[in-house]
Design an enzyme around this catalytic site. Structure first.
Site, mmCIF file in Angstrom:
data_model
loop_
_atom_site.group_PDB
_atom_site.id
_atom_site.type_symbol
_atom_site.label_atom_id
_atom_site.label_comp_id
_atom_site.label_asym_id
_atom_site.label_seq_id
_atom_site.Cartn_x
_atom_site.Cartn_y
_atom_site.Cartn_z
ATOM 1 N N SER A 241 0.845 -1.195 0.000
ATOM 2 C CA SER A 241 0.000 0.000 0.000
ATOM 3 C C SER A 241 0.879 1.243 0.000
ATOM 4 O O SER A 241 2.084 1.169 0.147
ATOM 5 C CB SER A 241 -0.867 0.008 1.247
ATOM 6 O OG SER A 241 -0.037 0.250 2.367
ATOM 7 N N LYS A 242 0.222 2.365 -0.161
ATOM 8 C CA LYS A 242 0.904 3.656 -0.158
ATOM 9 C C LYS A 242 1.763 3.828 1.094
ATOM 10 O O LYS A 242 2.780 4.480 1.072
ATOM 11 C CB LYS A 242 -0.125 4.804 -0.176
ATOM 12 C CG LYS A 242 -0.670 5.110 -1.537
ATOM 13 C CD LYS A 242 0.058 6.304 -2.158
ATOM 14 C CE LYS A 242 -0.487 6.646 -3.525
ATOM 15 N NZ LYS A 242 0.194 5.965 -4.601
ATOM 16 N N ARG A 243 1.304 3.260 2.177
ATOM 17 C CA ARG A 243 2.004 3.486 3.440
ATOM 18 C C ARG A 243 3.437 2.975 3.401
ATOM 19 O O ARG A 243 4.283 3.430 4.137
ATOM 20 C CB ARG A 243 1.257 2.792 4.579
ATOM 21 C CG ARG A 243 0.208 3.684 5.198
ATOM 22 C CD ARG A 243 -0.524 2.952 6.291
ATOM 23 N NE ARG A 243 0.362 2.551 7.364
ATOM 24 C CZ ARG A 243 0.153 1.492 8.128
ATOM 25 N NH1 ARG A 243 -0.887 0.715 7.905
ATOM 26 N NH2 ARG A 243 0.967 1.192 9.111
#
Ligand code: GLU
Length: 462
Positions: A241-243
């Site tokens: 994910s973006k995280r």
């Protein structure tokens, strides 16, 4: 001669995923005394930005991934046009004038008939005259490659044999027009012209590979060896994910991860050396790297591991080097000394944490005098602080951790450590949690330490 390339599209900042592709290609090249090429794939004019290209170049340099040759696709449009025209002339590609509505209708009727949708090849049979009329009338078109309904297979360096039925694909669009080639086309033309021997890239590109093989065949050239790196997964094993993976290298650097630590961490995303060694700088990685040891299974991104690796690198720095690196992460007017740096070093996970850890040395927060009482009870706290101050007063110029620790401890009765050291620490730091009183003394120096103790005594009304 081995020739590999990193071919980023400048449509975003250089992130962990791209750094892994760059690093593995770079290592493969260096290991085999080959050539590492950087090719900016900026044919998508709307999404490509100079800012992103600059970031890619800067990040790669910072990580130590220098390239031997550099290309920018936007400067090569004449070349792609030439190859498009060649394919059209050889009847291997053709103009397609189908409108979006035509294609949608086609797809709907195929779906209704229960067949997998693919382009019917309608425009493939247009006569030269029809094509000419359409072009002259300015009708919008795309260029499609004739894809033969055959099976292709390739032996992936990492995943082993992969087979694909081109019959399912249909004639793919390879250019929006003669001057706007699409990714699959320009990538193959360039890989051919740049004599790329091994294409090493993320697993998300596997579906492109058969189409690209079809293009190699159409252009009459042998295909390179392909190797697809495993996906990078979030800690819960879902797609990154973006995280995590989409976080730019720039951002990790700005938090105070060292480039060496990032490279080391990224190298272990899907690969590990024979001896399971974990801390390796670029040179060691070159020695150890073996593409056969890259795993097929997804590589889990574990931020704790990155933190751990970063700590190892920070801990290995000498005081002078660490001071230098910390400088960019703290206010310019904070003049640190060796004692402060040594004190925070074991607690430092990222350079960006330095300001918080060093804060105590530069600002004494206002605090309530009762905080000075050991276990909340005032047993002559002011008297003890005065005694300590007198002792500190007599300290020599050295005033280093060893000397000051010995001096203070000579004063502290064995059974009253808390009564002495707690108020000392609070007076020097103004807070409940801080480095040890000795680390504070050594870092603050004699004068500032005495000033702070005096403030504490005043707080106690003495
Ligand atoms: N420009 C493509 C990307 O950024 C390159 C893929 C490839 O290596 O072929 O994903």
């Amino acid at each position: 001669m081995i020739r590999v390339r990193m071919a980023p599209s400048p449509t975003g900042y250089f992130h962990i995923g791209s750094s892994r592709t760059a690093l593995f290609n770079w290592l493969f090249a260096r290991k085999n005394k080959g050539v590492f090429i950087l090719r900016i794939e900026d044919t998508d004019k709307e999404r490509s930005k100079k800012e992103y290209e600059d970031d890619i170049l800067k990040s790669m340099k910072t990580l130590g991934l220098e390239w031997d040759e550099f290309y920018r696709q936007s400067e090569r449009s004449g070349i792609y046009r030439e190859y498009l025209e060649k394919l059209i002339a050889e009847d291997k590609a053709y103009y397609c004038f189908c409108t979006r509505e035509d294609l949608e209708a086609e797809r709907e009727s195929q779906t209704a008939a229960g067949v997998a949708p693919k382009y019917s090849g309608k425009c493939c049979v247009l006569t030269e005259k029809e094509i000419k009329t359409n072009l002259e009338a300015g009708k919008p078109y795309v260029i499609r490659l004739k894809i033969p309904a055959e099976k292709v297979s390739f032996d992936d360096m990492i995943r082993g044999p992969i087979e694909f039925d081109l019959g399912l694909v249909g004639d793919i669009v390879i250019a929006k027009n003669l001057d706007e080639p699409l990714y699959n086309f320009s990538v193959v033309v360039d890989d051919i012209l740049m004599d790329i021997t091994h294409v090493i890239r993320g697993e998300d590109h596997i579906p492109n590979t058969p189409k690209q093989i079809a293009l190699y065949r159409a252009l009459g050239r042998p295909e390179p060896t392909f190797g697809h790196l495993p996906l990078i997964l979030s800690p819960d094993r879902s797609k990154m994910s973006k995280r995590y993976g989409d976080v730019s290298i720039k951002e990790y650097l700005s938090k105070g991860y060292l480039p060496e630590a990032i490279v080391n961490f990224v190298a272990l995303l899907g690969w590990h050396p024979k001896n399971d060694k974990e801390i390796m700088v670029l040179d060691e990685l070159v020695d150890e790297f073996d593409i056969d040891r890259v795993q097929k299974a997804g590589a889990v991104f574990d931020i704790e591991k990155l933190n751990w690796i970063n700590r190892q690198y920070l801990n290995a720095l000498d005081e002078e080097n660490l001071t230098e690196k910390i400088r960019g992460f703290i206010p310019a007017d904070w003049k640190t000394n060796a004692a402060m740096i040594e004190a925070i070093k074991p607690r430092l996970e990222r350079l960006g944490d330095a300001a918080e850890l060093l804060h105590v040395y530069f600002e004494l927060p206002d605090y309530d005098g009762t905080l000075l009482f050991w276990k909340g009870e005032d047993r002559d706290t002011a008297g003890i602080l005065k005694k300590l101050a007198n002792e500190i007063e007599t300290a020599g110029d050295r005033f280093d951790l060893e000397e000051i620790t010995a001096k203070i401890m000579s004063l502290v009765p064995q059974d009253k450590k808390g009564d002495y050291l707690w108020p000392l620490r609070v007076s020097l730091s103004g807070s409940k949690t801080s480095p040890t009183p000795f680390e504070l003394l050594a870092g603050l120096g004699k004068e500032e330490s005495l000033r702070r103790i005096k403030i504490a005594i005043e707080k106690l009304g003495k």
